[in-house]
Scaffold this active site. Structure first.
Site, short mmCIF file in Angstrom:
data_model
loop_
_atom_site.label_atom_id
_atom_site.label_comp_id
_atom_site.label_asym_id
_atom_site.label_seq_id
_atom_site.Cartn_x
_atom_site.Cartn_y
_atom_site.Cartn_z
N CYS A 3 0.85 -1.26 0.06
CA CYS A 3 -0.02 -0.01 -0.15
C CYS A 3 0.74 1.22 -0.07
CB CYS A 3 -1.14 0.07 1.17
SG CYS A 3 -0.09 0.17 2.77
N GLN A 46 -6.17 1.41 -4.16
CA GLN A 46 -5.06 1.06 -3.18
C GLN A 46 -4.70 -0.45 -3.53
OE1 GLN A 46 -7.20 -0.84 0.03
NE2 GLN A 46 -9.09 -1.19 -1.19
N HIS A 91 -2.58 1.39 6.87
CA HIS A 91 -2.94 1.14 5.49
C HIS A 91 -3.35 2.59 4.96
CE1 HIS A 91 -4.15 -1.08 2.06
NE2 HIS A 91 -5.48 -0.30 1.94
#
Length: 258
Positions: free
Chosen positions: A156, A223, A211
């Site tokens: 990520c 993402q 994240h």
């Protein structure tokens, strides 16, 4: 009597010697004088030749320098031309057209300087577009823990690093938590999100954020989710992401973009 004859003979001999050698001596003196005059004349001629040649050399050198300087003046350098073209492009980017519409008349447009805010806005929009193009080109690439390149895949934060590392002045960190606490990034309310803003989530309870994704507009973000999944566009309104959302940061502003 004999003595008188001897004296006479001696006098005659002396007279003859005098008469004979006087013209020769005079001629010798004249020859020497003329030789000296010739030597002086030759030296004077040689000096004149040297002076003339020196003057000609000076003239030639001066003419050469003048020619070189005139060529230098008349020949504009490539650097100067490039600088002028860049300056003209910059000037063109700082201008905009303002048009006036009147009934029965042609539309009249004039160039006016852009406001400073508009100029900054254009720069930011250009940077946002570049980042979006890089991100969209990675859709479908596999998740790879620690990955930061299209060749290997991305995690990520690696995806964010890849998109922004060449667009901003500061160093982009390599973890979601560090990005969340980045001093050069300003906090953004959820209702004011713009394309290119970073969105953060806490999915496993480690730190403030573990994240990160990038907002692409229309309530969606791109993402690299987790192992076994590919890079994708997801809705922020999904229940899972709503529950784990912790905030957003804006990394591209007029002060931070290159």
């Amino acid at each position: 009597m004999a003595r008188i004859n001897k004296i006479s003979i001696t006098l005659c001999a002396l007279l003859f010697t005098t008469l004979t050698f006087t013209p020769v001596a005079n001629a010798s003196q004249q020859a020497r004088h003329s030789a000296v005059q010739k030597t002086h004349l030759a030296k004077s001629t040689e000096r004149n030749k040297k002076t003339t040649s020196k003057n000609e050399k000076k003239k030639t050198t001066t003419q050469t320098k003048q020619t070189a300087s005139s060529k230098t003046k008349t020949k504009p350098s490539r650097t100067a031309h490039t600088t002028k073209s860049k300056a003209s492009q910059t000037a063109a980017n700082l201008m905009t057209e303002k048009c006036t519409v009147r009934k029965g008349h042609k539309t009249k447009c004039t160039k006016v300087p852009k406001k400073l805010a508009e100029v900054h806005k254009v720069r930011v929009q250009k940077a946002q577009k570049t980042a979006m193009n890089k991100l969209m080109g990675q859709i479908g690439k596999p998740y790879r823990w620690g990955g930061t390149s299209p060749r290997t895949g991305f995690d990520c934060s690696g995806l964010v690093y890849y998109a922004y590392k060449d667009l901003v002045k500061f160093r982009i960190p390599r973890t979601a938590n560090e990005m969340y606490h980045l001093r050069d990034a300003s906090p953004v309310d959820r209702g004011e999100l713009e394309s290119g803003d970073l969105v953060f989530f806490r999915t496993q309870g480690r730190g403030m954020a573990d994240h990160v994704g990038v907002y692409v507009g229309n309530g969606k973000f791109i993402q690299s989710p987790r192992s076994g999944q590919d890079i994708q566009i997801t809705s922020l309104s999904e229940d899972y992401w709503v529950r784990h959302y912790v905030g957003a940061r804006r990394v591209m502003t007029p002060n931070t973009i290159r």
